[in-house]
Scaffold this active site. Structure first.
Site, PDB file in Angstrom:
ATOM      1  N   ASP A 475       0.831  -1.199   0.000  1.00 43.24           N
ATOM      2  CA  ASP A 475       0.000   0.000   0.000  1.00 43.24           C
ATOM      3  C   ASP A 475       0.864   1.248   0.000  1.00 43.24           C
ATOM      4  O   ASP A 475       0.608   2.200  -0.707  1.00 43.24           O
ATOM      5  CB  ASP A 475      -0.937   0.007   1.210  1.00 43.24           C
ATOM      6  CG  ASP A 475      -0.191  -0.105   2.537  1.00 43.24           C
ATOM      7  OD1 ASP A 475       0.927  -0.661   2.554  1.00 43.24           O
ATOM      8  OD2 ASP A 475      -0.720   0.352   3.569  1.00 43.24           O
ATOM      9  N   ARG A 479       5.378   4.275   6.201  1.00 38.53           N
ATOM     10  CA  ARG A 479       4.900   4.258   7.581  1.00 38.53           C
ATOM     11  C   ARG A 479       4.912   2.827   8.135  1.00 38.53           C
ATOM     12  O   ARG A 479       5.395   1.897   7.464  1.00 38.53           O
ATOM     13  CB  ARG A 479       3.513   4.883   7.672  1.00 38.53           C
ATOM     14  CG  ARG A 479       2.425   4.069   7.020  1.00 38.53           C
ATOM     15  CD  ARG A 479       1.088   4.785   7.125  1.00 38.53           C
ATOM     16  NE  ARG A 479       0.048   4.046   6.458  1.00 38.53           N
ATOM     17  CZ  ARG A 479      -0.921   4.614   5.760  1.00 38.53           C
ATOM     18  NH1 ARG A 479      -0.988   5.917   5.611  1.00 38.53           N
ATOM     19  NH2 ARG A 479      -1.858   3.864   5.210  1.00 38.53           N
ATOM     20  N   ASP A 480       4.374   2.654   9.325  1.00 36.42           N
ATOM     21  CA  ASP A 480       4.419   1.333   9.964  1.00 36.42           C
ATOM     22  C   ASP A 480       3.351   0.421   9.371  1.00 36.42           C
ATOM     23  O   ASP A 480       2.475  -0.077  10.060  1.00 36.42           O
ATOM     24  CB  ASP A 480       4.215   1.493  11.472  1.00 36.42           C
ATOM     25  CG  ASP A 480       2.967   2.291  11.802  1.00 36.42           C
ATOM     26  OD1 ASP A 480       2.318   2.822  10.869  1.00 36.42           O
ATOM     27  OD2 ASP A 480       2.623   2.392  12.991  1.00 36.42           O
ATOM     28  N   GLU A 481       3.418   0.228   8.062  1.00 39.98           N
ATOM     29  CA  GLU A 481       2.424  -0.591   7.378  1.00 39.98           C
ATOM     30  C   GLU A 481       3.118  -1.394   6.277  1.00 39.98           C
ATOM     31  O   GLU A 481       3.492  -2.521   6.489  1.00 39.98           O
ATOM     32  CB  GLU A 481       1.301   0.302   6.832  1.00 39.98           C
ATOM     33  CG  GLU A 481       0.038  -0.484   6.586  1.00 39.98           C
ATOM     34  CD  GLU A 481      -1.236   0.340   6.705  1.00 39.98           C
ATOM     35  OE1 GLU A 481      -1.172   1.532   7.012  1.00 39.98           O
ATOM     36  OE2 GLU A 481      -2.308  -0.243   6.477  1.00 39.98           O
ATOM     37  N   ASP A 488      -5.598  -2.400  -2.926  1.00 39.07           N
ATOM     38  CA  ASP A 488      -4.739  -1.451  -3.621  1.00 39.07           C
ATOM     39  C   ASP A 488      -4.125  -2.101  -4.863  1.00 39.07           C
ATOM     40  O   ASP A 488      -4.095  -1.515  -5.951  1.00 39.07           O
ATOM     41  CB  ASP A 488      -3.605  -0.975  -2.696  1.00 39.07           C
ATOM     42  CG  ASP A 488      -4.105  -0.438  -1.362  1.00 39.07           C
ATOM     43  OD1 ASP A 488      -5.009  -1.049  -0.772  1.00 39.07           O
ATOM     44  OD2 ASP A 488      -3.570   0.582  -0.901  1.00 39.07           O
ATOM     45  N   TRP A 540     -11.403  -5.725  -2.160  1.00 42.26           N
ATOM     46  CA  TRP A 540     -10.054  -6.105  -1.727  1.00 42.26           C
ATOM     47  C   TRP A 540      -9.828  -7.578  -2.104  1.00 42.26           C
ATOM     48  O   TRP A 540      -8.927  -7.904  -2.855  1.00 42.26           O
ATOM     49  CB  TRP A 540      -9.892  -5.888  -0.209  1.00 42.26           C
ATOM     50  CG  TRP A 540      -9.365  -4.516   0.112  1.00 42.26           C
ATOM     51  CD1 TRP A 540      -8.123  -4.209   0.575  1.00 42.26           C
ATOM     52  CD2 TRP A 540     -10.045  -3.267  -0.033  1.00 42.26           C
ATOM     53  NE1 TRP A 540      -7.988  -2.849   0.715  1.00 42.26           N
ATOM     54  CE2 TRP A 540      -9.147  -2.252   0.345  1.00 42.26           C
ATOM     55  CE3 TRP A 540     -11.314  -2.890  -0.483  1.00 42.26           C
ATOM     56  CZ2 TRP A 540      -9.484  -0.901   0.322  1.00 42.26           C
ATOM     57  CZ3 TRP A 540     -11.658  -1.550  -0.506  1.00 42.26           C
ATOM     58  CH2 TRP A 540     -10.755  -0.587  -0.104  1.00 42.26           C
ATOM     59  N   GLU A 752      -1.952   9.027  -1.081  1.00 39.48           N
ATOM     60  CA  GLU A 752      -3.015   8.157  -0.578  1.00 39.48           C
ATOM     61  C   GLU A 752      -4.374   8.854  -0.635  1.00 39.48           C
ATOM     62  O   GLU A 752      -5.391   8.240  -0.942  1.00 39.48           O
ATOM     63  CB  GLU A 752      -2.693   7.804   0.888  1.00 39.48           C
ATOM     64  CG  GLU A 752      -3.734   6.962   1.571  1.00 39.48           C
ATOM     65  CD  GLU A 752      -3.269   6.502   2.943  1.00 39.48           C
ATOM     66  OE1 GLU A 752      -2.442   7.206   3.552  1.00 39.48           O
ATOM     67  OE2 GLU A 752      -3.728   5.443   3.397  1.00 39.48           O
ATOM     68  N   HIS A 773       1.317   6.175  -2.473  1.00 41.78           N
ATOM     69  CA  HIS A 773       0.272   5.165  -2.401  1.00 41.78           C
ATOM     70  C   HIS A 773      -0.278   5.036  -3.809  1.00 41.78           C
ATOM     71  O   HIS A 773      -0.891   5.950  -4.311  1.00 41.78           O
ATOM     72  CB  HIS A 773      -0.827   5.725  -1.499  1.00 41.78           C
ATOM     73  CG  HIS A 773      -1.244   4.843  -0.392  1.00 41.78           C
ATOM     74  ND1 HIS A 773      -0.535   4.723   0.769  1.00 41.78           N
ATOM     75  CD2 HIS A 773      -2.342   4.062  -0.236  1.00 41.78           C
ATOM     76  CE1 HIS A 773      -1.173   3.897   1.598  1.00 41.78           C
ATOM     77  NE2 HIS A 773      -2.274   3.476   1.002  1.00 41.78           N
TER      78      HIS A 773
HETATM   79  C1  BGC Z   1      -3.926   1.062   3.718  1.00 38.65           C
HETATM   80  C2  BGC Z   1      -4.720   1.021   2.467  1.00 38.65           C
HETATM   81  C3  BGC Z   1      -5.639  -0.143   2.582  1.00 38.65           C
HETATM   82  C4  BGC Z   1      -6.568   0.235   3.691  1.00 38.65           C
HETATM   83  C5  BGC Z   1      -7.737  -0.639   3.900  1.00 38.65           C
HETATM   84  C6  BGC Z   1      -4.861   1.368   4.828  1.00 38.65           C
HETATM   85  O1  BGC Z   1      -4.256   1.525   6.029  1.00 38.65           O
HETATM   86  O2  BGC Z   1      -2.864   1.954   3.623  1.00 38.65           O
HETATM   87  O3  BGC Z   1      -4.212   1.419   1.331  1.00 38.65           O
HETATM   88  O4  BGC Z   1      -6.219  -0.591   1.441  1.00 38.65           O
HETATM   89  O5  BGC Z   1      -5.883   0.446   4.892  1.00 38.65           O
HETATM   90  O6  BGC Z   1      -8.786   0.103   3.639  1.00 38.65           O
END
Ligand code: BGC
Length: 900
Positions: A475, A479-481, A488, A540, A752, A773
């Site tokens: 995504d 960041r912490d992801e 996405d 998704w 994003e 993003h």
């Molecule tokens: C992500 C998105 C992801 C979403 C879910 C977010 O935190 O960065 O791109 O699809 O969560 O809706």
């Protein structure tokens, strides 16, 4: 005399070969150039044909595969125009061997080419029993606070001459390996990220050149990577507490004997200069702790610890099928900034993903901290709040005594700016270089126009892709992801396939999707590092059907579709199980994520779309794609069954979400876009629905209001229903919400949110405000496919039958796109000069094109200066809704006409 005749004959035949119109080039095995490490029983071959002549195609081919000098497959002359994905069908392949292959083809003028140059592929381990190595772990007690990177090494001597040496390596965690002081390969973040418990990729390297005649050493450094440490939101050590190494080097001696150097109890372990390394937080290196020479023979490791043998499953091991992460573009600083807070900041001019290399000289113990950020705030200060808990910081402690070069090994950052603290002496910009890292997927597409803002948008889309195609589609990278968010990736997949060759990239990830499905239900992120119950969110989870179909369409990859078929079907079944009366109206859904919503919404202008309406549309679409896959595969029963299901899904949609007059219960753009794009409405209701969509757009002053799910299809739907002018207006809209608003605000990647930076230069909430993003970059598909008009037909997938149908708009003087397909380069370019319209089109050898010229009068069109009737390669099909339709074989064509 006899000899002379022979030579003459030889020359003549040679001459005849040389004049064959076709050149064979770009030989691929499993879509890669000379791959090392293939564990597929019947790899597929692709070759590209080139010719200066028009209308050239292949009528037959002959492939020969050899192991050393022995022929292991001779296809014989096969009457076929197939030049892409031809599967090996010879004697069973053996593990760890280098096979060469060649092909020759016959063309439609009856000529045959000489044999192509030889390409090769090297097999990996085809049986688990080929693995002799054992998993090893550090033999000391790890400091479990910082967990410095373990080093593992072994010395070995060889008494015989080496013919070849091949290393097979993987790890729990990440590894970087060296032989005799030299790095093995140029891949980073290996072994990459998969659903480790079920699938773990290993890499295969030809290391012959690194091996010395007598004493040798191999040294491998490990990092936590995705395997352990912090990943996702709450989770640490998702895959395990311990990291481990598995390595086998197969040495073939010149006398034919073989020898294996394997990870076993004879290895030793210690720690070195990397004191800490985490994906989100960065790396700490203390160069004073460097174990100089540890990867070379002769290093004294008597105070190192013997490794521990670990018992980890071997049956999850697979040879890597996707391109590994590599280092790509390098950026020099464009600006030094002293911020109002007094911070020393460097601007690299591009938001990118990778690392910074720093040169520095100083005293032993001097400490430099590099912090990474995507943006500078309104006041001009370094801003990292949007990284949330990710520290994104590298620390380097100097050894002293000369110039030192630092770059982190097991982390990466998403950044445009760095903040430098503690740099000893004068800070010179030339000592800093930003290096972009991403999967080594080849660029394929090029899109440019006469409008610089749109060109910048395309640039931003491409950089959004580079930054987030780091072994898995993520995504965001900062960041912490940084997770494999399925939604996405799904929305962006078709755009991605224009910009770069993502065939193997997605083929690998789709297998992880399947591996992580639970009773068919698809996780929100793959590999799934969330709660295992986080499954089946509409738009998704449909990644399971949408991406396989897209890959089949654009690469003609039928095997991929075949391999994913069970996953696709299981996903549709997982919805069917919970659907009530054919309605998917339960469970959690993200909906049209990040749709337009004004701050103070007194008037109800937020573009909220009913989530179950969305779910129903995707239920239909996934079922539809399953039907199509079943048809391709020849699964007639499935096709019939799901066709019936699809009509029930659509009926249920009509009953639940559409008024008798054709109004949807949600009046949003996304509701109409999905309903129209997925043909949820009967034909008679479509016109008025598209008019409602247009009215909605107008009511927002010609702005889009769509979120993640509506955005990819918005302009396609408008174009399909005759509103390409509105689509162009949306594309060219410069005020929020729009694609060009971020461009006008100086974006170098896709954001994003539509308003990551507000007009007054303040930021959206730091809780969720990534500046890299790719999801909204999904407009790229429309730009290539509609503006330039470059598409494939389903009756000739993978651009075997090319469709070129541009939608001209006078806001542009020119639009130009090209795409390197397996067949070769396709291009479509148009240019308006007064009332003169010029179209340049390129159709590769062994394909055909159907080209739509946007004028009504056939007589007015000239090709290469001649009337169409005089061009023998062109067949005039007729005219239809404002276009003259032509069919043609390969070649370059230039059409000039006067606009109507
Ligand atoms: C992500 C998105 C992801 C979403 C879910 C977010 O935190 O960065 O791109 O699809 O969560 O809706």
């Amino acid at each position: 005399m006899k000899n002379a005749v022979f030579i003459l004959l030889f020359l003549l035949t040679g001459f005849q070969f040389a004049t064959a119109h076709i050149k064979i080039q770009n030989l691929l095995t499993e879509n890669r150039v000379n791959p090392v490490g293939i564990d597929i029983a019947n790899p597929r071959f692709t070759w590209q044909l080139a010719s200066e002549k028009r209308n050239v195609c292949q009528t037959a081919y002959e492939v020969t595969v050899k192991l050393n000098k022995n022929v292991v497959w001779e296809s014989g002359k096969v009457q076929s125009d197939q030049s892409v994905h031809v599967a090996y069908a010879g004697v069973p392949l053996k593990s760890g061997e280098k096979y060469t292959w060649q092909v020759r083809v016959w063309d439609n003028s009856g000529k045959v080419t000489p044999m192509s140059e030889a390409a090769f592929f090297q097999t990996a381990f085809l049986n688990v029993s080929d693995w002799k190595a054992r998993w090893i772990e550090p033999g000391y007690n790890e400091d479990d606070r910082l967990r410095p990177s373990p080093l593992m090494r072994k010395q070995f001597s060889l008494s015989k001459k080496v013919l070849s040496a091949t290393a097979y390596i993987t790890a729990h965690g990440l590894y970087e390996a060296f032989i005799n002081g030299q790095r093995i390969g140029d891949a980073w973040l290996t072994p990459g990220w998969t659903s480790y418990k079920k699938r773990l990729q290993y890499q295969v390297y030809d290391v012959t050149a690194l091996i010395k005649p007598d004493n040798n050493a191999i040294g491998v450094m490990l990092g936590n990577g995705w395997y352990r440490g912090v990943l996702g939101y709450l989770n640490t050590n998702i895959y395990g507490n311990d990291i481990a190494l598995l390595c086998q080097i197969e040495i073939v001696h010149t006398d034919g004997t073989k020898e294996n150097i394997i990870t076993d109890e004879s290895w030793t372990s210690s720690t070195g200069s990397i004191c800490y390394s985490e994906i989100y937080n960065g790396e700490i290196t203390d160069a004073r702790l460097d174990k100089t020479g540890w990867t070379s023979a002769g290093y004294n490791d008597s105070d190192w610890y013997r490794v521990k043998i670990a018992a980890h499953p071997m049956n999850v091991l697979l040879a890597t099928i996707n391109e590994p992460v590599k280092k790509h573009e390098r950026f020099k600083p464009v600006k030094f900034i002293k911020t109002p807070k007094g911070e020393q900041v460097i601007d690299f001019g591009q938001n990118l993903v990778g690392v910074v290399q720093m040169k520095v000289s100083g005293k032993s113990g001097d400490k430099i901290v590099l912090s990474y950020a995507e943006v500078i705030d309104k006041e001009g200060n370094f801003y990292t709040n949007n990284l949330r808990t990710a520290k994104a910081q590298d620390t380097y402690i100097l050894k002293g005594g000369g110039e030192e070069i630092f770059e982190p090994h097991f982390t990466w950052h998403g950044f445009r700016y760095i903040k430098i603290e503690g740099y000893p002496g004068e800070l010179k910009l030339e000592n800093f270089t930003a290096v972009a890292m991403y999967s080594d997927i080849k660029p394929t597409g090029c899109f440019t126009t006469s409008n610089n803002l749109i060109n910048q948008l395309q640039h931003n889309i491409q950089w959004g892709q580079k930054g987030n195609f780091l072994d898995v589609p993520t995504d965001c990278p900062q960041r912490d992801e940084r997770l494999g968010w399925t939604g996405d990736a799904q929305v962006f997949s078709r755009t991605a396939a224009y910009n770069m060759n993502v065939n193997n990239f997605f083929a690998k990830w789709l297998k992880d999707i399947e591996a992580d499905q639970i009773d068919g239900a698809v996780p929100y992120v793959v590999p799934n590092v969330r709660d295992p119950r986080d499954l089946n969110s509409a738009g998704w989870s449909d990644v399971a059907t949408i991406i396989p179909w897209n890959m089949y369409l654009v690469y003609g990859d039928k095997r991929l579709l075949e391999l994913q078929y069970n996953s696709m079907k299981a996903y549709v079944e997982s919805i069917r199980r919970v659907a009530k009366n054919d309605l998917w109206n339960s469970g959690f859904h993200y909906g049209d994520w990040l749709f337009y919503s004004p701050d103070d919404d007194k008037d109800g202008r937020a573009a909220v779309t009913n989530k179950y309406l969305i779910a129903q549309c995707f239920y239909a679409q996934s079922t539809f794609l399953l039907i199509k896959a079943a048809e391709v595969m020849g699964f007639k029963e499935d096709a019939t069954f799901y066709r019936m299901l699809l009509s029930k899904i659509k009926e249920a949609f009509m009953d639940e979400y559409v008024t008798p007059n054709g109004s949807l219960v949600s009046g949003t753009q996304t509701a109409y876009v999905l309903a129209l794009n997925f043909d949820m409405l009967p034909k008679e209701l479509r016109e008025q629905a598209s008019a409602r969509l247009v009215n909605n757009i107008k009511s927002y002053g010609n702005h889009l209001t769509t979120g993640f799910l509506g955005t990819p299809y918005l302009c396609h739907v408008l174009t399909r229903f005759g509103y390409s002018d509105i689509a162009y207006q949306l594309l060219l809209q410069e005020t929020y919400p729009s694609w060009l608003y971020p461009v006008k605000m100086g974006a170098t990647t896709i954001w994003e949110r539509w308003d990551g930076v507000k007009l007054d230069s303040t930021f959206q909430t730091s809780e969720m405000n990534s500046f890299n993003h790719y999801a909204y970059g999904a407009i790229g598909d429309w730009m290539y496919r509609t503006m330039a008009g470059l598409d494939t037909y389903e009756d000739g997938v993978g651009y075997k039958h090319i469709k070129i149908k541009p939608y001209i708009n006078e806001a542009f003087k020119s639009v130009s796109a090209s795409l390197n397909t397996y067949y070769g380069k396709i291009s479509s370019q148009w240019e308006i000069d007064g009332d003169k319209l010029t179209m340049n089109v390129e159709i590769p050898v062994n394909t055909t094109g159907t080209v739509f010229i946007p004028v009504t009068k056939i007589e007015g069109i000239l090709e290469g200066g001649k009337a169409l009737s005089g061009v023998k390669e062109i067949h005039i099909v007729g005219s239809e809704s404002g276009y003259v339709i032509l069919e043609m074989g390969s070649g370059r064509y230039q059409f000039v006409s006067r606009k109507d």
